[in-house]
Write a protein that holds these residues in place. Structure first.
Motif, mmCIF file in Angstrom:
data_model
loop_
_atom_site.group_PDB
_atom_site.id
_atom_site.type_symbol
_atom_site.label_atom_id
_atom_site.label_comp_id
_atom_site.label_asym_id
_atom_site.label_seq_id
_atom_site.Cartn_x
_atom_site.Cartn_y
_atom_site.Cartn_z
ATOM 1 N N TYR A 71 1.216 -1.279 0.020
ATOM 2 C CA TYR A 71 0.254 -0.182 0.190
ATOM 3 C C TYR A 71 0.798 1.403 -0.078
ATOM 4 N N GLU A 90 -6.504 7.905 -3.348
ATOM 5 C CA GLU A 90 -5.987 7.629 -4.352
ATOM 6 C C GLU A 90 -4.667 6.795 -3.796
ATOM 7 N N ARG A 92 -0.915 3.238 -4.225
ATOM 8 C CA ARG A 92 -1.096 2.152 -5.454
ATOM 9 C C ARG A 92 -0.514 0.715 -4.378
ATOM 10 N N ASN A 95 -1.124 -6.273 -7.350
ATOM 11 C CA ASN A 95 -2.574 -6.761 -7.374
ATOM 12 C C ASN A 95 -1.730 -7.914 -7.598
ATOM 13 N N LYS A 102 -2.628 2.218 -10.075
ATOM 14 C CA LYS A 102 -3.024 2.701 -9.334
ATOM 15 C C LYS A 102 -4.675 2.473 -9.205
ATOM 16 N N ASN A 103 -5.249 2.948 -7.887
ATOM 17 C CA ASN A 103 -6.081 1.829 -7.789
ATOM 18 C C ASN A 103 -6.970 3.512 -6.572
ATOM 19 N N SER A 104 -8.214 3.601 -6.721
ATOM 20 C CA SER A 104 -9.501 4.530 -6.066
ATOM 21 C C SER A 104 -10.232 3.831 -5.208
ATOM 22 N N VAL A 105 -10.699 4.947 -4.099
ATOM 23 C CA VAL A 105 -11.736 4.144 -3.531
ATOM 24 C C VAL A 105 -12.664 5.413 -2.834
ATOM 25 N N GLN A 121 -14.909 2.393 -6.038
ATOM 26 C CA GLN A 121 -14.091 1.734 -6.327
ATOM 27 C C GLN A 121 -13.979 1.336 -7.528
ATOM 28 N N SER A 122 -12.105 2.004 -7.999
ATOM 29 C CA SER A 122 -12.244 1.202 -9.170
ATOM 30 C C SER A 122 -10.154 1.527 -8.886
ATOM 31 N N PRO A 123 -9.622 0.245 -9.902
ATOM 32 C CA PRO A 123 -9.939 -0.579 -11.220
ATOM 33 C C PRO A 123 -10.621 -1.542 -10.970
#
Length: 123
Positions: A71, A90, A92, A95, A102-105, A121-123
């Motif tokens: 994280y 946002e 990182r 996976n 890079k992700n976001s929630v 949340q993405s992706p």
């Protein structure tokens, strides 16, 4: 001998002045904080002073990650909705294949810092 007497006397005078210069009583009364200031302080306690991340949301994110140790916080923003906050983070992390993505929630958070709901949340 006179030199030592004068220097000792000078040191005693400086020590006396230094000890007498501390004032523990405040002569100016502190102004009470406004409700807006108190609310801002309460909200700011939910976020890390180090990187700006939301403490509660970070814990939820790490629990759901493949590799929590990977994280890396990028950015956190929030919108105050009165009785709750909408927090967007946002970050990182690795996976399932070991690649860093890079992700976001986006989450609904109560005013005590508890995550109430993950909105997106993405992706």
């Amino acid at each position: 001998m006179k030199k030592h007497l004068w220097s000792t006397l000078a040191m005693l005078v400086m020590a006396f002045l230094a000890l007498g210069s501390t004032d523990t009583t405040s002569t100016t009364p502190s102004t009470p904080k406004t409700p807006e200031q108190l609310r801002t302080e309460q909200i700011e306690k939910e976020f890390s002073a180090w990187d700006g991340s939301h403490r509660g949301l970070t814990q939820v994110i790490k629990k759901s990650m493949n590799d929590p140790k990977s994280y890396e916080h990028v950015e956190t923003r929030y919108i105050d909705k009165g009785d709750h906050l909408i927090v967007t983070t946002e970050f990182r992390g690795k996976n399932a294949f070991g690649g860093v993505v890079k992700n976001s929630v986006i989450a609904k958070v109560d005013l005590n810092g508890n995550v109430v709901e993950i909105i997106a949340q993405s992706p």
